[in-house]
Design a protein around this motif. Structure first.
Motif, PDB file in Angstrom:
ATOM      1  N   ALA A 161     -17.460  -0.637 -18.914  1.00 10.23           N
ATOM      2  CA  ALA A 161     -17.543   0.778 -18.561  1.00 10.23           C
ATOM      3  C   ALA A 161     -18.863   1.125 -17.872  1.00 10.23           C
ATOM      4  O   ALA A 161     -18.933   2.100 -17.132  1.00 10.23           O
ATOM      5  CB  ALA A 161     -17.373   1.636 -19.811  1.00 10.23           C
ATOM      6  N   LYS A 162     -19.906   0.347 -18.099  1.00 10.64           N
ATOM      7  CA  LYS A 162     -21.227   0.656 -17.532  1.00 10.64           C
ATOM      8  C   LYS A 162     -21.179   0.838 -16.016  1.00 10.64           C
ATOM      9  O   LYS A 162     -21.916   1.632 -15.461  1.00 10.64           O
ATOM     10  CB  LYS A 162     -22.221  -0.456 -17.859  1.00 10.64           C
ATOM     11  N   THR A 163     -20.322   0.087 -15.354  1.00 12.43           N
ATOM     12  CA  THR A 163     -20.233   0.160 -13.896  1.00 12.43           C
ATOM     13  C   THR A 163     -19.915   1.571 -13.430  1.00 12.43           C
ATOM     14  O   THR A 163     -20.426   2.028 -12.416  1.00 12.43           O
ATOM     15  CB  THR A 163     -19.135  -0.805 -13.388  1.00 12.43           C
ATOM     16  N   ASN A 164     -19.096   2.277 -14.169  1.00 12.96           N
ATOM     17  CA  ASN A 164     -18.631   3.599 -13.755  1.00 12.96           C
ATOM     18  C   ASN A 164     -19.362   4.748 -14.427  1.00 12.96           C
ATOM     19  O   ASN A 164     -19.241   5.889 -13.995  1.00 12.96           O
ATOM     20  CB  ASN A 164     -17.139   3.730 -14.045  1.00 12.96           C
ATOM     21  N   GLU A 165     -20.105   4.471 -15.487  1.00 10.14           N
ATOM     22  CA  GLU A 165     -20.783   5.521 -16.232  1.00 10.14           C
ATOM     23  C   GLU A 165     -21.662   6.399 -15.356  1.00 10.14           C
ATOM     24  O   GLU A 165     -21.734   7.607 -15.545  1.00 10.14           O
ATOM     25  CB  GLU A 165     -21.652   4.915 -17.335  1.00 10.14           C
ATOM     26  N   VAL A 166     -22.328   5.798 -14.410  1.00  9.36           N
ATOM     27  CA  VAL A 166     -23.230   6.541 -13.517  1.00  9.36           C
ATOM     28  C   VAL A 166     -22.471   7.655 -12.811  1.00  9.36           C
ATOM     29  O   VAL A 166     -22.977   8.767 -12.662  1.00  9.36           O
ATOM     30  CB  VAL A 166     -23.851   5.590 -12.475  1.00  9.36           C
ATOM     31  N   TYR A 167     -21.243   7.397 -12.413  1.00 10.13           N
ATOM     32  CA  TYR A 167     -20.454   8.372 -11.661  1.00 10.13           C
ATOM     33  C   TYR A 167     -19.762   9.373 -12.573  1.00 10.13           C
ATOM     34  O   TYR A 167     -19.686  10.554 -12.259  1.00 10.13           O
ATOM     35  CB  TYR A 167     -19.415   7.657 -10.796  1.00 10.13           C
ATOM     36  N   THR A 168     -19.243   8.895 -13.701  1.00  9.96           N
ATOM     37  CA  THR A 168     -18.441   9.772 -14.554  1.00  9.96           C
ATOM     38  C   THR A 168     -19.282  10.651 -15.469  1.00  9.96           C
ATOM     39  O   THR A 168     -18.873  11.758 -15.797  1.00  9.96           O
ATOM     40  CB  THR A 168     -17.449   8.955 -15.401  1.00  9.96           C
ATOM     41  N   ARG A 169     -20.460  10.201 -15.880  1.00  7.50           N
ATOM     42  CA  ARG A 169     -21.280  10.969 -16.821  1.00  7.50           C
ATOM     43  C   ARG A 169     -21.609  12.351 -16.267  1.00  7.50           C
ATOM     44  O   ARG A 169     -21.449  13.363 -16.943  1.00  7.50           O
ATOM     45  CB  ARG A 169     -22.562  10.206 -17.142  1.00  7.50           C
ATOM     46  N   ARG A 170     -22.053  12.417 -15.016  1.00  6.19           N
ATOM     47  CA  ARG A 170     -22.427  13.693 -14.405  1.00  6.19           C
ATOM     48  C   ARG A 170     -21.214  14.618 -14.280  1.00  6.19           C
ATOM     49  O   ARG A 170     -21.276  15.802 -14.599  1.00  6.19           O
ATOM     50  CB  ARG A 170     -23.048  13.445 -13.028  1.00  6.19           C
ATOM     51  N   ILE A 171     -20.102  14.068 -13.841  1.00  8.67           N
ATOM     52  CA  ILE A 171     -18.888  14.871 -13.655  1.00  8.67           C
ATOM     53  C   ILE A 171     -18.358  15.363 -14.998  1.00  8.67           C
ATOM     54  O   ILE A 171     -17.992  16.537 -15.141  1.00  8.67           O
ATOM     55  CB  ILE A 171     -17.802  14.049 -12.919  1.00  8.67           C
ATOM     56  N   GLU A 172     -18.320  14.485 -16.011  1.00  4.87           N
ATOM     57  CA  GLU A 172     -17.819  14.884 -17.326  1.00  4.87           C
ATOM     58  C   GLU A 172     -18.703  15.965 -17.936  1.00  4.87           C
ATOM     59  O   GLU A 172     -18.210  16.919 -18.538  1.00  4.87           O
ATOM     60  CB  GLU A 172     -17.720  13.673 -18.252  1.00  4.87           C
ATOM     61  N   ARG A 173     -20.016  15.835 -17.779  1.00  4.42           N
ATOM     62  CA  ARG A 173     -20.945  16.839 -18.295  1.00  4.42           C
ATOM     63  C   ARG A 173     -20.718  18.177 -17.590  1.00  4.42           C
ATOM     64  O   ARG A 173     -20.724  19.233 -18.216  1.00  4.42           O
ATOM     65  CB  ARG A 173     -22.377  16.353 -18.092  1.00  4.42           C
ATOM     66  N   TRP A 174     -20.513  18.156 -16.283  1.00  8.81           N
ATOM     67  CA  TRP A 174     -20.265  19.377 -15.517  1.00  8.81           C
ATOM     68  C   TRP A 174     -18.967  20.043 -15.985  1.00  8.81           C
ATOM     69  O   TRP A 174     -18.912  21.258 -16.174  1.00  8.81           O
ATOM     70  CB  TRP A 174     -20.205  19.051 -14.034  1.00  8.81           C
ATOM     71  N   ASN A 175     -17.919  19.257 -16.201  1.00  5.32           N
ATOM     72  CA  ASN A 175     -16.641  19.803 -16.651  1.00  5.32           C
ATOM     73  C   ASN A 175     -16.761  20.409 -18.049  1.00  5.32           C
ATOM     74  O   ASN A 175     -16.169  21.452 -18.333  1.00  5.32           O
ATOM     75  CB  ASN A 175     -15.547  18.743 -16.596  1.00  5.32           C
ATOM     76  N   LEU A 176     -17.510  19.759 -18.941  1.00  2.00           N
ATOM     77  CA  LEU A 176     -17.733  20.318 -20.276  1.00  2.00           C
ATOM     78  C   LEU A 176     -18.469  21.645 -20.185  1.00  2.00           C
ATOM     79  O   LEU A 176     -18.138  22.605 -20.895  1.00  2.00           O
ATOM     80  CB  LEU A 176     -18.526  19.335 -21.142  1.00  2.00           C
TER      81      LEU A 176
END
Length: 74
Positions: A45-60
């Protein structure tokens, strides 16, 4: 791996795409890091965390603010 992906995209007539661009685009379309892993065949999952963390935080944050705006807190 990135170069192989790029060559595959060029062969398919999608030369403007890159592995990074696809991961970022999928994250922006609200795909989870596990969705992206399945699509791109990643094993970590580390490969994608950089991209998804920001988006998931924004959606929350947007969901939380919608609750505040509608008075549905707590």
């Amino acid at each position: 791996m990135s170069a192989m992906f790029k060559h595959g995209c060029q062969d398919a007539g999608l030369g403007h795409l890159s592995a990074r661009g696809v991961r970022k685009g999928l994250a922006e379309m609200r795909s989870s890091q596990y969705d992206i892993m399945a699509i791109l065949g990643h094993s970590e999952a580390k490969t994608n965390e950089v991209y998804t963390r920001r988006i998931e935080r924004w959606n929350l944050a947007k969901t939380a603010m919608a609750k505040v705006g509608s008075g549905c807190v707590g």
